[in-house]
Design an enzyme around this catalytic site. Structure first.
Site, PDB file in Angstrom:
ATOM      1  CG  ASP A 171      32.870  63.370  16.464  1.00 12.70           C
ATOM      2  OD1 ASP A 171      32.071  63.519  17.408  1.00 12.70           O
ATOM      3  OD2 ASP A 171      33.421  64.333  15.885  1.00 12.70           O
ATOM      4  CD  GLU A 223      31.939  68.593  20.076  1.00 10.02           C
ATOM      5  OE1 GLU A 223      31.931  69.722  20.590  1.00 10.02           O
ATOM      6  OE2 GLU A 223      32.972  67.895  20.000  1.00 10.02           O
TER       7      GLU A 223
HETATM    8  N1  BES Z   1      33.847  68.091  24.960  1.00  9.94           N
HETATM    9  C1  BES Z   1      34.556  69.135  24.307  1.00  9.94           C
HETATM   10  C2  BES Z   1      34.250  70.496  24.893  1.00  9.94           C
HETATM   11  C3  BES Z   1      34.990  70.684  26.185  1.00  9.94           C
HETATM   12  C4  BES Z   1      36.338  70.986  26.152  1.00  9.94           C
HETATM   13  C5  BES Z   1      34.386  70.507  27.399  1.00  9.94           C
HETATM   14  C6  BES Z   1      37.049  71.108  27.312  1.00  9.94           C
HETATM   15  C7  BES Z   1      35.103  70.602  28.579  1.00  9.94           C
HETATM   16  C8  BES Z   1      36.438  70.908  28.540  1.00  9.94           C
HETATM   17  C9  BES Z   1      34.216  69.083  22.829  1.00  9.94           C
HETATM   18  O1  BES Z   1      34.256  67.777  22.326  1.00  9.94           O
HETATM   19  C10 BES Z   1      35.271  69.835  22.060  1.00  9.94           C
HETATM   20  O2  BES Z   1      36.397  69.429  22.073  1.00  9.94           O
HETATM   21  N2  BES Z   1      34.878  70.873  21.342  1.00  9.94           N
HETATM   22  C11 BES Z   1      35.724  71.515  20.409  1.00  9.94           C
HETATM   23  C12 BES Z   1      34.844  72.136  19.370  1.00  9.94           C
HETATM   24  C13 BES Z   1      35.511  72.476  18.072  1.00  9.94           C
HETATM   25  C14 BES Z   1      36.370  71.386  17.501  1.00  9.94           C
HETATM   26  C15 BES Z   1      34.505  72.911  17.051  1.00  9.94           C
HETATM   27  C16 BES Z   1      36.589  72.546  21.113  1.00  9.94           C
HETATM   28  O3  BES Z   1      36.189  73.129  22.126  1.00  9.94           O
HETATM   29  O4  BES Z   1      37.717  72.744  20.649  1.00  9.94           O
HETATM   30 MN    MN Z   2      33.218  66.472  23.525  1.00  6.39          MN
HETATM   31 MN    MN Z   3      36.416  67.250  21.979  1.00  5.63          MN
END
Ligand code: BES
Ligand code: MN
Ligand code: MN
Length: 442
Positions: free
Chosen positions: A77, A139
Site C-alpha cells: 500500500d 502498513e
Molecule cells: N517506511 C515507513 C517508515 C519509515 C519512515 C522508514 C521514514 C524510514 C524513514 C512506513 O511506511 C511509514 O510511513 N510508517 C508510518 C506508520 C504510520 C502511518 C502508522 C509512519 O511512520 O508515519
Molecule cells: Mn513503508
Molecule cells: Mn510510509
C-alpha cells in the site's frame, strides 16, 4: 536488471492507496499483482488472505529442510498523492532514479527480495534456506488487519528471522542496518463551543472561541525547553547510554547542511539533545493539521462553532502506546475549560521497538550489505514507525532485520517520491548475499 525494472514499473502503476476507500479495487488488484509475481518467480505456495480490511499476501518455499527460515515482510500500500511534477502513477526514470508513488516506500524496496529469490531459482534452481513472504496492504494505516492475521497464524509464520526493507540508508551508498524504530500514537481532538457559527461582532467576547482555546491547549503541550508536559510522559523512556550517544556522534551528522536542505534558518527541538538524538531516541508531539472556522478566500467575521486538530506523538522504547494514549486524553481534557465540549478520539497507534545489534541475523545482514556495497555496514536508529515490527518480535519471537535501502531525501509521503535504481540493484545483491550468509548460520 532491465526486466526487473520493467516489472517494478508495472507494480508502481497500481494506485494502491490504503487510506482512501475509493481505491479498494486498486488495492485488490495490487495484492493480485504481488501474488502473481511470487508465482512467476517460482515460489511453491502463494495465497491471498482476505481480512476485515485489505488483503494479506502470503507465500512460501520450504525446500531446504533443516535450514533456517526467513520471513520477508513488506507493504504494497502507498500514501495518497499531492501535486507532482509528473503523474504519480506513471513511473518515469530520470538520472538513474525511478519516480512514482511507492517507489521507495515500499514497493521498490520490497521488490528487491522477490528479485533476489528469482535470481536464485534461475541460476541455482533452489534456495539454500527456507523463505516466506508476508506482504500487506495496510502498513500506512497502522496494520490493524495484519495484527489479527499474525495472532491467528503464528504457526504459519514461524521463522528464525524477519527481513524488512522499509527504512533508509544513512547516506547514498552507505550500507545501513536499523536497530530501533519509533512508535506512534495518533489522535483527533475536537472542540465545540457555541452550537453554530456566530457573528463575531454581536457575540465576540461573550463565548469561548474553540480555535482560540485549542491553540492555547496545543501550546501548553510543550514547555519552553521543548519538553512535552503530559504528566508521566517520559516515565518509561529509555535513557540514551553514553556509548549510544558516542556512536551517534561518529556519524558526523551536519546540522548546518540539514537545516539548509530543509530551508530553515535554525533547527528546533528538545533542549539538551542533538538532532540525531531528537529524531532517533526522543519522543515528540506534533499537530499534523487543524480543520475549523472560515478558510475561504477573503474575510468572514465569525466565532466558529467547532474545530478539530490531528495530533500525534512519536514514541521511543520503552514507552507503551496504550499507556501514552490514556495519559494524553486525560491531560488534554483537563486543559480544556468548561466553555467548550471536548472529544478525544484515537485514530491509530504502534509500539516502538529495538532489535539487538548482535543477533546472528543482523550479523549476517551486516556482512551481506558490506559485500554488496563494498563498505562497512553502519547501525542507526530511525525516527519513523513500522507498527507491525514489535508484534513480530512478540508473537514470533524472532529477531527483525531492518535492511533499509531508501533515502530520507527520496520524498516518501511527499510529492515526487523516487528510488535510486543503484540502491535497487545493490539491494538485490545484498538480499542474495544475506540468504547465502544466513543459510550457513547453524
Ligand atoms: N517506511 C515507513 C517508515 C519509515 C519512515 C522508514 C521514514 C524510514 C524513514 C512506513 O511506511 C511509514 O510511513 N510508517 C508510518 C506508520 C504510520 C502511518 C502508522 C509512519 O511512520 O508515519
Ligand atoms: Mn513503508
Ligand atoms: Mn510510509
Amino acid at each position: 536488471m532491465e526486466d526487473y525494472i520493467n516489472e517494478l514499473k508495472e507494480f508502481l502503476k497500481i494506485p494502491s492507496i490504503s487510506t482512501l476507500p475509493e481505491y479498494k479495487n486498486e488495492i485488490e488488484h495490487c495484492a493480485k499483482f504481488v501474488a502473481e509475481n511470487l508465482e512467476k518467480i517460482g515460489m511453491s505456495r502463494v495465497e491471498i488472505f482476505k481480512t476485515e480490511g485489505h488483503p494479506v499476501v502470503y507465500s512460501e518455499w520450504l525446500g531446504a529442510p533443516g535450514k533456517p527460515t526467513v520471513l520477508v515482510y513488506g507493504h504494497y500500500d502507498v500514501q495518497p498523492v499531492e501535486l507532482w511534477n509528473s503523474p504519480p502513477f506513471e513511473p518515469v526514470i530520470k538520472e538513474g532514479k525511478i519516480f512514482a508513488r511507492g517507489a521507495t516506500d515500499d514497493k521498490g524496496q520490497l521488490f528487491v527480495h522477490l528479485k533476489s529469490v528469482e535470481a536464485f531459482f534461475k541460476t541455482e534452481g533452489s534456495l539454500p534456506l527456507n523463505i516466506k513472504f508476508l506482504i500487506e496492504g495496510e502498513e500506512e494505516i497502522a496494520s490493524e488487519s495484519l495484527r489479527v492475521f499474525l495472532k491467528n497464524n503464528t504457526d504459519l509464520l514461524k521463522c528464525d528471522a524477519v527481513l524488512v526493507s522499509d527504512t533508509s540508508l544513512y547516506a547514498a551508498g552507505v550500507p545501513t542496518l536499523t536497530y530501533g524504530l519509533r512508535g506512534l500514537s495518533y489522535f483527533e481532538v475536537e472542540m465545540e463551543g457555541p452550537n453554530r457559527d456566530l457573528h463575531s461582532g454581536s457575540f465576540g467576547g461573550s463565548v469561548a472561541n474553540p480555535i482560540n482555546i485549542l491553540s492555547d491547549v496545543i501550546s501548553k503541550l510543550h514547555d519552553k525547553n521543548g519538553r512535552i508536559t503530559i504528566p508521566g510522559f517520559y516515565d518509561d523512556v529509555l535513557k540514551l547510554s553514553k556509548k549510544e550517544r558516542e556512536n551517534f556522534k561518529v556519524l558526523k551528522f551536519s546540522e548546518k547542511e540539514y537545516a539548509k536542505d530543509l530551508g530553515v534558518s535554525e533547527l528546533s527541538g528538545e533542549k539538551g539533545f542533538t538532532t540525531l538524538e531528537r529524531i532517533w531516541a526522543r519522543p515528540t508531539l506534533d499537530c499534523n493539521g487543524i480543520i475549523g472556522g472560515f478558510t475561504g478566500i477573503g474575510a468572514k467575521t465569525i466565532i466558529p462553532s467547532k474545530v478539530t486538530a490531528k495530533i500525534s506523538m512519536r514514541l521511543v522504547p520503552s514507552q507503551n502506546s496504550v499507556k501514552i494514549a490514556k495519559q494524553f486524553a486525560r491531560y488534554v481534557k483537563k486543559l480544556a475549560p468548561k466553555s467548550v465540549k471536548i472529544k478525544v478520539t484515537e485514530l491509530h497507534s504502534g509500539q516502538p521497538g529495538i532489535t539487538p545489534i548482535e543477533n546472528p541475523a543482523n550479523v549476517a545482514a551486516a556482512k551481506a550489505m558490506e559485500k554488496a556495497f563494498g563498505k562497512k555496514t553502519i547501525f542507526v536508529r530511525e525516527g519513523g514507525s513500522i507498527p507491525i515490527v514489535t508484534d513480530f518480535s512478540k508473537r514470533l519471537k524472532s529477531p527483525v532485520v531492518l535492511m533499509g535501502l531508501g533515502l530520507d531525501s527520496e520524498n516518501l509521503h511527499s510529492p515526487n517520491e523516487h528510488f535510486d535504481l543503484k540502491h535497487f540493484q545493490l539491494g538485490i545483491i545484498s538480499s542474495a548475499y544475506f540468504i547465502k550468509e544466513y543459510s550457513e548460520k547453524s
